[in-house]
Design an enzyme around this catalytic site. Structure first.
Site, PDB file in Angstrom:
ATOM      1  N   LYS A  22     -10.046  -3.395 -10.658  1.00 16.08           N
ATOM      2  CA  LYS A  22      -9.569  -4.526  -9.847  1.00 16.08           C
ATOM      3  C   LYS A  22     -10.656  -5.562  -9.622  1.00 16.08           C
ATOM      4  CE  LYS A  22      -9.558  -4.429  -5.117  1.00 16.08           C
ATOM      5  NZ  LYS A  22     -10.014  -5.616  -4.400  1.00 16.08           N
ATOM      6  N   ASN A  23     -11.835  -5.120  -9.193  1.00 14.45           N
ATOM      7  CA  ASN A  23     -12.845  -6.095  -8.770  1.00 14.45           C
ATOM      8  C   ASN A  23     -13.508  -6.816  -9.941  1.00 14.45           C
ATOM      9  OD1 ASN A  23     -12.180  -5.715  -6.141  1.00 14.45           O
ATOM     10  ND2 ASN A  23     -13.877  -4.311  -5.681  1.00 14.45           N
ATOM     11  N   ARG A  93      -9.616 -12.315  -0.732  1.00 10.65           N
ATOM     12  CA  ARG A  93     -11.049 -12.511  -0.828  1.00 10.65           C
ATOM     13  C   ARG A  93     -11.436 -13.097  -2.189  1.00 10.65           C
ATOM     14  NH1 ARG A  93     -15.376 -13.362   2.351  1.00 10.65           N
ATOM     15  NH2 ARG A  93     -17.240 -12.907   1.187  1.00 10.65           N
ATOM     16  N   CYS A 117      -8.962  -8.073   2.820  1.00 12.74           N
ATOM     17  CA  CYS A 117      -8.915  -6.972   3.784  1.00 12.74           C
ATOM     18  C   CYS A 117      -9.821  -7.282   4.963  1.00 12.74           C
ATOM     19  CB  CYS A 117      -9.379  -5.673   3.123  1.00 12.74           C
ATOM     20  SG  CYS A 117      -8.114  -4.917   2.100  1.00 12.74           S
ATOM     21  N   ARG A 122     -16.744 -11.695   7.053  1.00 16.89           N
ATOM     22  CA  ARG A 122     -17.121 -11.763   5.634  1.00 16.89           C
ATOM     23  C   ARG A 122     -17.487 -13.209   5.287  1.00 16.89           C
ATOM     24  NH1 ARG A 122     -12.712  -8.221   2.325  1.00 16.89           N
ATOM     25  NH2 ARG A 122     -14.308  -8.276   0.722  1.00 16.89           N
ATOM     26  N   PRO A 123     -18.687 -13.639   5.703  1.00 20.76           N
ATOM     27  CA  PRO A 123     -19.072 -15.036   5.457  1.00 20.76           C
ATOM     28  C   PRO A 123     -19.312 -15.314   3.974  1.00 20.76           C
ATOM     29  CG  PRO A 123     -20.918 -13.824   6.414  1.00 20.76           C
ATOM     30  CD  PRO A 123     -19.763 -12.865   6.363  1.00 20.76           C
ATOM     31  N   ILE A 124     -19.415 -16.598   3.606  1.00 18.60           N
ATOM     32  CA  ILE A 124     -19.710 -16.940   2.204  1.00 18.60           C
ATOM     33  C   ILE A 124     -20.973 -17.799   2.098  1.00 18.60           C
ATOM     34  CG2 ILE A 124     -17.310 -16.706   1.393  1.00 18.60           C
ATOM     35  CD1 ILE A 124     -17.277 -19.846   1.310  1.00 18.60           C
ATOM     36  N   ASP A 125     -21.865 -17.635   3.091  1.00 14.14           N
ATOM     37  CA  ASP A 125     -23.083 -18.461   3.092  1.00 14.14           C
ATOM     38  C   ASP A 125     -23.915 -18.283   1.818  1.00 14.14           C
ATOM     39  OD1 ASP A 125     -23.317 -15.858   4.498  1.00 14.14           O
ATOM     40  OD2 ASP A 125     -25.453 -16.309   4.443  1.00 14.14           O
ATOM     41  N   GLN A 126     -23.951 -17.075   1.273  1.00 14.48           N
ATOM     42  CA  GLN A 126     -24.770 -16.845   0.069  1.00 14.48           C
ATOM     43  C   GLN A 126     -24.145 -17.529  -1.156  1.00 14.48           C
ATOM     44  OE1 GLN A 126     -27.893 -15.225   0.336  1.00 14.48           O
ATOM     45  NE2 GLN A 126     -27.268 -15.544   2.461  1.00 14.48           N
ATOM     46  N   ASP A 305     -16.637   1.159  -0.868  1.00 14.26           N
ATOM     47  CA  ASP A 305     -15.206   1.254  -1.194  1.00 14.26           C
ATOM     48  C   ASP A 305     -14.730   2.700  -1.343  1.00 14.26           C
ATOM     49  OD1 ASP A 305     -15.123  -1.476  -1.148  1.00 14.26           O
ATOM     50  OD2 ASP A 305     -15.092  -1.742  -3.322  1.00 14.26           O
ATOM     51  N   ARG A 397      -2.292  -3.584  -3.360  1.00 11.17           N
ATOM     52  CA  ARG A 397      -3.216  -4.638  -3.818  1.00 11.17           C
ATOM     53  C   ARG A 397      -4.152  -4.124  -4.904  1.00 11.17           C
ATOM     54  NH1 ARG A 397      -6.937  -6.727   0.382  1.00 11.17           N
ATOM     55  NH2 ARG A 397      -7.719  -7.453  -1.606  1.00 11.17           N
TER      56      ARG A 397
HETATM   57  N1  EPU Z   1     -22.200 -11.231   2.918  1.00 14.73           N
HETATM   58  C1  EPU Z   1     -22.732 -12.249   3.673  1.00 14.73           C
HETATM   59  N2  EPU Z   1     -22.722 -13.511   3.141  1.00 14.73           N
HETATM   60  C2  EPU Z   1     -22.189 -13.785   1.923  1.00 14.73           C
HETATM   61  C3  EPU Z   1     -21.634 -12.736   1.166  1.00 14.73           C
HETATM   62  C4  EPU Z   1     -21.654 -11.467   1.689  1.00 14.73           C
HETATM   63  O1  EPU Z   1     -23.209 -12.039   4.779  1.00 14.73           O
HETATM   64  O2  EPU Z   1     -22.210 -14.959   1.524  1.00 14.73           O
HETATM   65  C5  EPU Z   1     -22.221  -9.862   3.445  1.00 14.73           C
HETATM   66  C6  EPU Z   1     -20.828  -9.311   3.716  1.00 14.73           C
HETATM   67  O3  EPU Z   1     -20.342  -9.716   4.967  1.00 14.73           O
HETATM   68  C7  EPU Z   1     -21.049  -7.829   3.590  1.00 14.73           C
HETATM   69  C8  EPU Z   1     -22.105  -7.723   2.503  1.00 14.73           C
HETATM   70  O4  EPU Z   1     -22.738  -9.000   2.444  1.00 14.73           O
HETATM   71  O5  EPU Z   1     -21.579  -7.353   4.793  1.00 14.73           O
HETATM   72  C9  EPU Z   1     -21.585  -7.371   1.116  1.00 14.73           C
HETATM   73  O6  EPU Z   1     -20.531  -8.255   0.768  1.00 14.73           O
HETATM   74  P1  EPU Z   1     -20.179  -8.618  -0.745  1.00 14.73           P
HETATM   75  O7  EPU Z   1     -20.312 -10.081  -0.902  1.00 14.73           O
HETATM   76  O8  EPU Z   1     -20.934  -7.731  -1.662  1.00 14.73           O
HETATM   77  O9  EPU Z   1     -18.657  -8.213  -0.800  1.00 14.73           O
HETATM   78  P2  EPU Z   1     -17.462  -9.036  -1.420  1.00 14.73           P
HETATM   79  O10 EPU Z   1     -17.879  -9.726  -2.656  1.00 14.73           O
HETATM   80  O11 EPU Z   1     -16.782  -9.788  -0.343  1.00 14.73           O
HETATM   81  C10 EPU Z   1     -16.715  -7.102  -2.969  1.00 14.73           C
HETATM   82  C11 EPU Z   1     -15.454  -6.337  -3.234  1.00 14.73           C
HETATM   83  C12 EPU Z   1     -15.198  -5.394  -2.071  1.00 14.73           C
HETATM   84  C13 EPU Z   1     -16.389  -4.472  -1.891  1.00 14.73           C
HETATM   85  C14 EPU Z   1     -17.665  -5.283  -1.719  1.00 14.73           C
HETATM   86  C15 EPU Z   1     -18.927  -4.435  -1.661  1.00 14.73           C
HETATM   87  C16 EPU Z   1     -14.155  -7.879  -4.552  1.00 14.73           C
HETATM   88  C17 EPU Z   1     -12.989  -8.789  -4.646  1.00 14.73           C
HETATM   89  N3  EPU Z   1     -14.346  -7.280  -3.366  1.00 14.73           N
HETATM   90  O12 EPU Z   1     -16.490  -7.843  -1.799  1.00 14.73           O
HETATM   91  O13 EPU Z   1     -14.073  -4.639  -2.457  1.00 14.73           O
HETATM   92  O14 EPU Z   1     -16.196  -3.675  -0.743  1.00 14.73           O
HETATM   93  O15 EPU Z   1     -17.809  -6.185  -2.833  1.00 14.73           O
HETATM   94  O16 EPU Z   1     -19.059  -3.658  -2.797  1.00 14.73           O
HETATM   95  O17 EPU Z   1     -14.883  -7.655  -5.513  1.00 14.73           O
HETATM   96  C18 EPU Z   1     -12.190  -3.297  -2.157  1.00 14.73           C
HETATM   97  O18 EPU Z   1     -12.094  -3.292  -3.392  1.00 14.73           O
HETATM   98  O19 EPU Z   1     -11.521  -2.564  -1.376  1.00 14.73           O
HETATM   99  C19 EPU Z   1     -13.151  -4.205  -1.547  1.00 14.73           C
HETATM  100  C20 EPU Z   1     -13.141  -4.515  -0.264  1.00 14.73           C
END
Ligand code: EPU
Length: 430
Positions: A22-23, A93, A117, A122-126, A305, A397
Site C-alpha cells: 500500500k505505502n 495522508r 488515519c 501529523r505535520p508536513i513541515d519537513q 505499523d 483502506r
Molecule cells: N513528521 C513531522 N513532520 C513532517 C513529517 C513527519 O513531524 O513533516 C513526524 C510525524 O508526525 C511522525 C513521524 O514524523 O511522528 C514519522 O512520520 P512519517 O512522515 O514517516 O509518516 P507518514 O509519511 O505520514 C507513513 C505511512 C504510515 C506509517 C509512517 C511511519 C504512508 C501513506 N503512510 O506515514 O503508514 O505509519 O510512514 O512508517 O506511507 C499505515 O500504513 O497504517 C500508516 C499509517
C-alpha cells in the site's frame, strides 16, 4: 453498515499470498504525474486507498484504466491544472504526494492539508522544508497548501527527523529539478526504495534510496514503463502475527524476507518459529508465547505499523510486556477495545503495559484506524466466541481481500451488513 464477524479459536493453516505494498503504491500512483508517457502498474493492491488515488487522478483529467485485478494503466498527460480537489485531498495522508509530483511537473501545486488515519498530530513541515530548498514558495489559503516555483533548482535538504512522506516528496520534486540534490537523514523503508526504483525505471537518476543519503540528478523527461510494486511488508507481518496468535502453521508467499527481518526477530523472541525461503516464509508456534519488550523505530527497526498487531499477540503471552511507540502520539486507541475482550493492558503516555492473560473473549469492538483494525481481527481470531468489528472501512483502506485471505487459512470470518448480522447471530447461537 458493514462489519466483520469472527468466531475465534481456530488455528490458521495453509498458504496466503501477499498483495502489493500500500505505502509504495499510493506514492507511485501519485508519481505517475511526473511521467511524460503512459505507465502500467502491476501488483497494485485492490484497496480503497488506491481506488481513491485513482479517483483523484481521474478528477484531474488523467486516463486511468483497470486492465486486470492488480494491473492499472495510467496516462496523466491530459492533466492541465496543478490542483487536487479539496474534498478528495483532505481525507487521506497519501494525498501529500501530489504536492511533490505536481510541483515537479508544473512548478506549482495546490493540495489540501492531508488527512488519513488519526494517529496524532501529523505535520508536513519537513515536506515544506524540502520544497523550499528546491526553490518553492509555500502559502496556506483556506486549508490548502499552495506551492509555486519559478524554477526548481537542486540543493541540500537536511531532514530533522526520519519521515517517510517527506523523503518520498523530496525525491518526487527533485527528480525533475535542474541540477543535483542531496537529501540527508532520509527514511529508509522498503517503499522508499520502491518509489526510487519506479522513478529510475522511467529514466530518473536517484542513488542511495534505502540509506541515510539520497542523491538525485534532475532529468528533463521521464518515459513510460511497466512496473511491478513490491509485496506489502505490513500485510505480511499482519499474517505472521495472526498465524502465531492462533498457534497455526502458515506459509506466507510473495514476500521479501529481508523486509520482514525486524518482525521475524521479535516473533522469535516471543517463541514463534519463522523459516525464511527466497520469496516465502513459514510460521508456527511450538509452545507458549513469551512476554517481551518492544520499541518501534524507523526502518530497519520494528515498524510502528505493526505495533497494534504485536501488542495484541502479547496479550496472551506469559508474563509482562511493554510496547513503546514514540513515532505517533495516538496509536494506542485499540487498547480500550482489547480490554473489552478481556486483555489486561493499560496505556501510559507512549507505551502500553500488558500482563498476559489465559484467554480473550469475543466482544463488539470498533476499529479506530487501519492497523488497529487489523489487530482487532487478530484478537477476534485468538478469542473464544464471537467478535464483531465495526468501522471496517479503515481496514479496507489497506488490506486486499482480507476476509477471503483469512477464510483461505480456515478462519471463520465474514463480512456482514448489520441488517444481516442479526440473522447470522441467530444462526451462530442456534
Ligand atoms: N513528521 C513531522 N513532520 C513532517 C513529517 C513527519 O513531524 O513533516 C513526524 C510525524 O508526525 C511522525 C513521524 O514524523 O511522528 C514519522 O512520520 P512519517 O512522515 O514517516 O509518516 P507518514 O509519511 O505520514 C507513513 C505511512 C504510515 C506509517 C509512517 C511511519 C504512508 C501513506 N503512510 O506515514 O503508514 O505509519 O510512514 O512508517 O506511507 C499505515 O500504513 O497504517 C500508516 C499509517
Amino acid at each position: 453498515m458493514e462489519k466483520y464477524v469472527i468466531r475465534g479459536g481456530i488455528p490458521l493453516n495453509g498458504e496466503v499470498v501477499i498483495s502489493g505494498a500500500k505505502n509504495a503504491a499510493v506514492a507511485i500512483v501519485a508519481a505517475t504525474i511526473l511521467c511524460d508517457e503512459p505507465v502500467i502498474l502491476e501488483n497494485c493492491p485492490q484497496i480503497s486507498d488506491i481506488t481513491f488515488c485513482m479517483k483523484i487522478l481521474r478528477s484531474m483529467g488523467a486516463e486511468v484504466r483497470v486492465l486486470s485485478k492488480n494491473k492499472i494503466y495510467i496516462d496523466t498527460r491530459s492533466i492541465a491544472k496543478a490542483r487536487v480537489p479539496y474534498d478528495m485531498a483532505r481525507v487521506m495522508r497519501a494525498s501529500s504526494y501530489f504536492l511533490g509530483s505536481l510541483l515537479g511537473r508544473f512548478h506549482e501545486a495546490h493540495v489540501a492539508l492531508p488527512g488519513g488515519c488519526d494517529l496524532g498530530d501529523r505535520p508536513i513541515d519537513q515536506h515544506l522544508k524540502a520544497f523550499t530548498v528546491l526553490g518553492a514558495r509555500n502559502d496556506m489559503t483556506g486549508g490548502e497548501v499552495d506551492l509555486y516555483a519559478d524554477k526548481l533548482l537542486g540543493g541540500l535538504i537536511y531532514f530533522d527527523m526520519n519521515s517517510v512522506g517527506a523523503t518520498i516528496n523530496a525525491m518526487l520534486a527533485a527528480c525533475k529539478a535542474d541540477g543535483y540534490t542531496v537529501i540527508e537523514n532520509c527514511a529508509k523503508e522498503p517503499h522508499i526504495v520502491d518509489v526510487a526504483n519506479f522513478l529510475n525505471s522511467m529514466g530518473a537518476d536517484i542513488m542511495g534510496a534505502g540509506t541515510d543519503t539520497i542523491k538525485v540528478h534532475g532529468v528533463k523527461r521521464l518515459h513510460g514503463v511497466e512496473y511491478a510494486i513490491i509485496p506489502d511488508q505490513i500485510e505480511a507481518g499482519t499474517f505472521m502475527v495472526a498465524a502465531a496468535a492462533t498457534h497455526g502453521r502458515v506459509t506466507i508467499r510473495n514476500v521479501i524476507p529481508k523486509h520482514l527481518e525486524s518482525i521475524t526477530a521479535v516473533l522469535r523472541q516471543i517463541g514463534v518459529s519463522v523459516e525464511e525461503y527466497d520469496d516465502y516464509i513459514r510460521i508456527w508456534t511450538p509452545g507458549a508465547l513469551k512476554a517481551t519488550n518492544i520499541n518501534t523505530m524507523p526502518h530497519p527497526g520494528f515498524p510502528t505499523d505493526m505495533q497494534p498487531q504485536i501488542s495484541t499477540l502479547l496479550t496472551l503471552a506469559q508474563g509482562a510486556s511493554v510496547v513503546t511507540d514514540e513515532i505517533f502520539s495516538n496509536r494506542f486507541r485499540y487498547v480500550a477495545e482489547l480490554r473489552r475482550m478481556g486483555a489486561n493492558a493499560v496505556v501510559n503516555s507512549k507505551a502500553v503495559f500488558i500482563q498476559g492473560v489465559e484467554k480473550l473473549h469475543g466482544a463488539a469492538v470498533l476499529a479506530p484506524d487501519l492497523r488497529a483494525g487489523a489487530a482487532l481481527i487478530i484478537a477476534g481470531l485468538m478469542a473464544d466466541g464471537i467478535t464483531e468489528i465495526g468501522d471496517i472501512h479503515y481496514i479496507q483502506r489497506g488490506y486486499e481481500n482480507i476476509v477471503e485471505k483469512f477464510r483461505g487459512l480456515g478462519a471463520d470470518i465474514k463480512l456482514v451488513h448489520s441488517i444481516d448480522y442479526h440473522e447470522d447471530e441467530i444462526k451462530i447461537n442456534a
